[in-house]
Scaffold this motif. Structure first.
Motif, PDB file in Angstrom:
ATOM      1  N   TYR A 182      28.316  66.467  60.529  1.00  0.00           N
ATOM      2  CA  TYR A 182      27.477  67.276  59.650  1.00  0.00           C
ATOM      3  C   TYR A 182      28.333  68.105  58.705  1.00  0.00           C
ATOM      4  O   TYR A 182      28.086  68.171  57.497  1.00  0.00           O
ATOM      5  CB  TYR A 182      26.572  68.203  60.482  1.00  0.00           C
ATOM      6  CG  TYR A 182      25.817  69.179  59.625  1.00  0.00           C
ATOM      7  CD1 TYR A 182      24.744  68.747  58.856  1.00  0.00           C
ATOM      8  CD2 TYR A 182      26.207  70.509  59.532  1.00  0.00           C
ATOM      9  CE1 TYR A 182      24.077  69.623  58.030  1.00  0.00           C
ATOM     10  CE2 TYR A 182      25.553  71.382  58.708  1.00  0.00           C
ATOM     11  CZ  TYR A 182      24.479  70.932  57.955  1.00  0.00           C
ATOM     12  OH  TYR A 182      23.833  71.798  57.124  1.00  0.00           O
ATOM     13  N   LEU A 183      29.369  68.760  59.266  1.00  0.00           N
ATOM     14  CA  LEU A 183      30.263  69.576  58.433  1.00  0.00           C
ATOM     15  C   LEU A 183      30.874  68.724  57.326  1.00  0.00           C
ATOM     16  O   LEU A 183      30.972  69.149  56.176  1.00  0.00           O
ATOM     17  CB  LEU A 183      31.387  70.173  59.288  1.00  0.00           C
ATOM     18  CG  LEU A 183      30.997  71.343  60.191  1.00  0.00           C
ATOM     19  CD1 LEU A 183      32.183  71.806  60.998  1.00  0.00           C
ATOM     20  CD2 LEU A 183      30.452  72.488  59.334  1.00  0.00           C
ATOM     21  N   GLU A 184      31.256  67.508  57.699  1.00  0.00           N
ATOM     22  CA  GLU A 184      31.893  66.631  56.729  1.00  0.00           C
ATOM     23  C   GLU A 184      30.939  66.273  55.597  1.00  0.00           C
ATOM     24  O   GLU A 184      31.346  66.166  54.444  1.00  0.00           O
ATOM     25  CB  GLU A 184      32.365  65.364  57.431  1.00  0.00           C
ATOM     26  CG  GLU A 184      33.195  64.507  56.520  1.00  0.00           C
ATOM     27  CD  GLU A 184      33.549  63.196  57.161  1.00  0.00           C
ATOM     28  OE1 GLU A 184      33.440  63.083  58.386  1.00  0.00           O
ATOM     29  OE2 GLU A 184      33.918  62.291  56.411  1.00  0.00           O
ATOM     30  N   SER A 185      29.657  66.114  55.953  1.00  0.00           N
ATOM     31  CA  SER A 185      28.699  65.741  54.915  1.00  0.00           C
ATOM     32  C   SER A 185      28.520  66.856  53.895  1.00  0.00           C
ATOM     33  O   SER A 185      27.992  66.648  52.812  1.00  0.00           O
ATOM     34  CB  SER A 185      27.352  65.371  55.551  1.00  0.00           C
ATOM     35  OG  SER A 185      26.732  66.538  56.054  1.00  0.00           O
ATOM     36  N   GLN A 186      28.974  68.079  54.250  1.00  0.00           N
ATOM     37  CA  GLN A 186      28.879  69.196  53.318  1.00  0.00           C
ATOM     38  C   GLN A 186      30.075  69.254  52.367  1.00  0.00           C
ATOM     39  O   GLN A 186      30.069  70.000  51.402  1.00  0.00           O
ATOM     40  CB  GLN A 186      28.800  70.526  54.083  1.00  0.00           C
ATOM     41  CG  GLN A 186      27.633  70.605  55.038  1.00  0.00           C
ATOM     42  CD  GLN A 186      26.307  70.382  54.351  1.00  0.00           C
ATOM     43  OE1 GLN A 186      26.003  71.019  53.366  1.00  0.00           O
ATOM     44  NE2 GLN A 186      25.528  69.445  54.866  1.00  0.00           N
ATOM     45  N   LEU A 187      31.111  68.473  52.672  1.00  0.00           N
ATOM     46  CA  LEU A 187      32.283  68.446  51.794  1.00  0.00           C
ATOM     47  C   LEU A 187      32.038  67.450  50.661  1.00  0.00           C
ATOM     48  O   LEU A 187      31.625  66.327  50.922  1.00  0.00           O
ATOM     49  CB  LEU A 187      33.533  68.012  52.571  1.00  0.00           C
ATOM     50  CG  LEU A 187      34.023  68.928  53.680  1.00  0.00           C
ATOM     51  CD1 LEU A 187      35.152  68.246  54.441  1.00  0.00           C
ATOM     52  CD2 LEU A 187      34.508  70.245  53.118  1.00  0.00           C
ATOM     53  N   PRO A 188      32.295  67.849  49.419  1.00  0.00           N
ATOM     54  CA  PRO A 188      32.061  66.919  48.308  1.00  0.00           C
ATOM     55  C   PRO A 188      33.236  65.964  48.145  1.00  0.00           C
ATOM     56  O   PRO A 188      33.812  65.822  47.090  1.00  0.00           O
ATOM     57  CB  PRO A 188      31.951  67.859  47.107  1.00  0.00           C
ATOM     58  CG  PRO A 188      32.799  69.016  47.471  1.00  0.00           C
ATOM     59  CD  PRO A 188      32.780  69.145  48.960  1.00  0.00           C
ATOM     60  N   PHE A 189      33.597  65.315  49.230  1.00  0.00           N
ATOM     61  CA  PHE A 189      34.834  64.535  49.236  1.00  0.00           C
ATOM     62  C   PHE A 189      34.646  63.161  48.619  1.00  0.00           C
ATOM     63  O   PHE A 189      35.556  62.597  48.031  1.00  0.00           O
ATOM     64  CB  PHE A 189      35.309  64.394  50.682  1.00  0.00           C
ATOM     65  CG  PHE A 189      36.673  63.797  50.807  1.00  0.00           C
ATOM     66  CD1 PHE A 189      37.796  64.513  50.410  1.00  0.00           C
ATOM     67  CD2 PHE A 189      36.855  62.516  51.307  1.00  0.00           C
ATOM     68  CE1 PHE A 189      39.059  63.966  50.516  1.00  0.00           C
ATOM     69  CE2 PHE A 189      38.116  61.972  51.409  1.00  0.00           C
ATOM     70  CZ  PHE A 189      39.215  62.702  51.017  1.00  0.00           C
ATOM     71  N   PHE A 218      18.100  59.250  63.312  1.00  0.00           N
ATOM     72  CA  PHE A 218      16.687  59.586  63.425  1.00  0.00           C
ATOM     73  C   PHE A 218      16.395  60.971  62.866  1.00  0.00           C
ATOM     74  O   PHE A 218      15.315  61.212  62.326  1.00  0.00           O
ATOM     75  CB  PHE A 218      16.225  59.497  64.885  1.00  0.00           C
ATOM     76  CG  PHE A 218      16.002  58.083  65.336  1.00  0.00           C
ATOM     77  CD1 PHE A 218      15.174  57.243  64.608  1.00  0.00           C
ATOM     78  CD2 PHE A 218      16.629  57.574  66.465  1.00  0.00           C
ATOM     79  CE1 PHE A 218      14.961  55.925  65.001  1.00  0.00           C
ATOM     80  CE2 PHE A 218      16.429  56.259  66.865  1.00  0.00           C
ATOM     81  CZ  PHE A 218      15.602  55.439  66.132  1.00  0.00           C
ATOM     82  N   LEU A 219      17.358  61.884  62.980  1.00  0.00           N
ATOM     83  CA  LEU A 219      17.117  63.238  62.478  1.00  0.00           C
ATOM     84  C   LEU A 219      17.197  63.300  60.947  1.00  0.00           C
ATOM     85  O   LEU A 219      16.311  63.830  60.290  1.00  0.00           O
ATOM     86  CB  LEU A 219      18.129  64.218  63.077  1.00  0.00           C
ATOM     87  CG  LEU A 219      17.851  64.691  64.497  1.00  0.00           C
ATOM     88  CD1 LEU A 219      18.968  65.597  64.971  1.00  0.00           C
ATOM     89  CD2 LEU A 219      16.535  65.443  64.571  1.00  0.00           C
ATOM     90  N   PHE A 220      18.285  62.776  60.392  1.00  0.00           N
ATOM     91  CA  PHE A 220      18.526  62.995  58.956  1.00  0.00           C
ATOM     92  C   PHE A 220      18.541  61.714  58.134  1.00  0.00           C
ATOM     93  O   PHE A 220      18.502  61.769  56.906  1.00  0.00           O
ATOM     94  CB  PHE A 220      19.863  63.711  58.752  1.00  0.00           C
ATOM     95  CG  PHE A 220      20.004  64.967  59.545  1.00  0.00           C
ATOM     96  CD1 PHE A 220      19.225  66.078  59.239  1.00  0.00           C
ATOM     97  CD2 PHE A 220      20.888  65.041  60.602  1.00  0.00           C
ATOM     98  CE1 PHE A 220      19.351  67.233  59.970  1.00  0.00           C
ATOM     99  CE2 PHE A 220      21.013  66.198  61.345  1.00  0.00           C
ATOM    100  CZ  PHE A 220      20.236  67.299  61.030  1.00  0.00           C
ATOM    101  N   GLY A 221      18.662  60.565  58.780  1.00  0.00           N
ATOM    102  CA  GLY A 221      18.875  59.335  58.017  1.00  0.00           C
ATOM    103  C   GLY A 221      17.664  58.442  57.949  1.00  0.00           C
ATOM    104  O   GLY A 221      16.532  58.898  58.096  1.00  0.00           O
ATOM    105  N   ASN A 222      17.938  57.180  57.699  1.00  0.00           N
ATOM    106  CA  ASN A 222      16.881  56.174  57.709  1.00  0.00           C
ATOM    107  C   ASN A 222      17.435  54.926  58.379  1.00  0.00           C
ATOM    108  O   ASN A 222      18.587  54.904  58.810  1.00  0.00           O
ATOM    109  CB  ASN A 222      16.410  55.891  56.279  1.00  0.00           C
ATOM    110  CG  ASN A 222      17.585  55.661  55.353  1.00  0.00           C
ATOM    111  OD1 ASN A 222      18.555  55.000  55.725  1.00  0.00           O
ATOM    112  ND2 ASN A 222      17.515  56.213  54.152  1.00  0.00           N
TER     113      ASN A 222
END
Lengths: 120, 165
Positions: free
Chosen positions: B20-27, B68-72
Motif C-alpha cells: 500500500y505504501l508503495e502504491s502511494q509513491l509516484p515511482f 478484493f479490497l482495492f482491485g479488480n
C-alpha cells in the motif's frame, strides 16, 4: 553478494539494452502508420517515415512530412481539415466531413495510446 | 506450528502494508508499469527462511485480500501471474545454490515482469508485449538488485534478533 549475482545482473541489463537497441533499429515497436478512409472504407495505409503527397480521389491532398501528417488542400467549402493541426501520434485524426475523408494514425505500441485502465 | 502460522500471517500483513505504501509513491512515472516491488522484500525473506510453498501462500493471501479490497479481477490476474512466475523462478535459482539473495532477487524481479506480460498477452498483441519486454526486464533487474541488497541486510538483522531471543 557473490560474483555470480553481478554476472547475472549485468547479463540481464546487457541483454535488455541490446533488445531495446534491436527493437529501435528494426522498428518492430514503431509500426505507426497512416490509414486513410473514404466513405468509411479503407483507401490506403502509408508509412510515416517516408515523405510523400497523397491525392485522395482528386478532392483532398494529404501530405506526410517528417512523420507529421496534414491536409494540404481540399475542395470542400469550409477547409476545416486543411486548418487542422498536423497529426503524428497514434490515435490522432483529421477528418474532412464534406468529402467523407478520414486520416487516422494507428498502430504502434500500446503504451503510446491513451490508457483504458491502469492496474497495479 | 502455531508460531509458524502467526509469523506467516504477520509477514502477509507486512507485505500488504508495504504494498500500500508503495502504491502511494509516484515511482511508476519513469516507465509505465514499473514499480519498486517492495513486497518482494517479504517474499524473499519467506523463501529464504521458510520455503517456496510458504512464499506462495503469503503471496496468494496478499494478492487476494488486496485484490478484493482495492482491485479488480484484472489486477488479481496480473499480480498472481507475476508472483507465481517470480516465486517459482526465485525458488529454482535459490536451489542451484550458486547465487546469493541479490542474484535471486534480480532474477525474481525480471521474472515478475515477464509473468505479468504473459498475463497481458490475453489483452495485448504479442508484438506490443515483446516490444515492452526489454524495458521491464531492465527495470526488474535494477529494482531487483535494490530489493536484494535490502533483503540481505534485513535477513541478517532478523536472524540476529531471533538468535538473541
Amino acid at each position: 553478494m557473490k560474483k555470480n549475482d553481478l554476472i547475472l545482473f549485468f547479463a540481464i541489463v546487457l541483454i535488455s539494452l541490446a533488445a531495446i537497441f534491436i527493437l529501435k533499429k528494426t522498428g518492430i515497436s514503431e509500426s505507426v502508420h497512416l490509414d486513410i478512409y473514404t466513405d468509411n472504407k479503407l483507401y490506403g495505409s502509408y508509412a510515416l517515415n517516408e515523405d510523400r503527397e497523397i491525392d485522395i480521389n482528386g478532392g483532398n491532398i494529404c501530405v506526410i512530412e517528417d512523420g507529421n501528417v496534414y491536409m494540404k488542400d481540399a475542395d470542400c467549402p469550409d477547409k476545416l481539415c486543411v486548418h487542422s493541426k498536423a497529426i503524428s501520434n497514434s490515435g490522432e485524426s483529421i477528418i474532412c466531413i464534406p468529402n467523407r475523408v478520414t486520416l487516422i494514425i494507428s498502430g504502434g505500441s500500446e503504451e503510446e495510446n491513451e490508457y483504458d485502465t491502469v492496474v497495479k | 506450528m502455531a508460531h509458524k502460522v502467526t509469523s506467516l500471517g504477520l509477514l502477509a500483513a507486512i507485505a500488504m502494508i508495504i504494498g500500500y505504501l508503495e502504491s502511494q509513491l509516484p515511482f511508476s512515472l519513469i516507465i509505465p508499469g514499473m514499480k519498486l516491488g517492495l513486497c518482494n522484500l517479504v517474499i524473499v525473506y519467506v523463501i529464504y527462511r521458510y520455503s517456496i510453498k510458504e512464499a506462495l501462500m503469503v503471496s496468494l493471501v496478499r494478492i487476494l485480500v488486496l485484490g478484493f479490497l482495492f482491485g479488480n479481477m484484472m489486477s488479481i490476474a496480473f499480480s498472481a501471474g507475476g508472483s507465481i512466475v517470480s516465486i517459482l523462478s526465485m525458488g529454482l535459482l535459490k536451489k542451484t545454490d550458486k547465487f546469493s539473495v541479490c542474484g535471486v532477487s534480480v532474477f525474481g524481479g525480471c521474472a515478475h515482469n515477464i509473468g505479468q506480460l504473459i498475463v497481458a498477452l490475453a489483452v495485448i498483441p504479442l508484438r506490443a508485449v515483446l516490444a515492452y519486454m526489454p524495458f521491464l526486464t531492465l527495470a526488474g533487474s535494477v529494482t531487483g538488485m535494490f530489493i536484494g541488497i535490502i533483503s540481505m541486510i534485513m535477513i541478517a538483522r532478523l536472524d540476529a534478533i531471533k538468535a538473541g531471543r
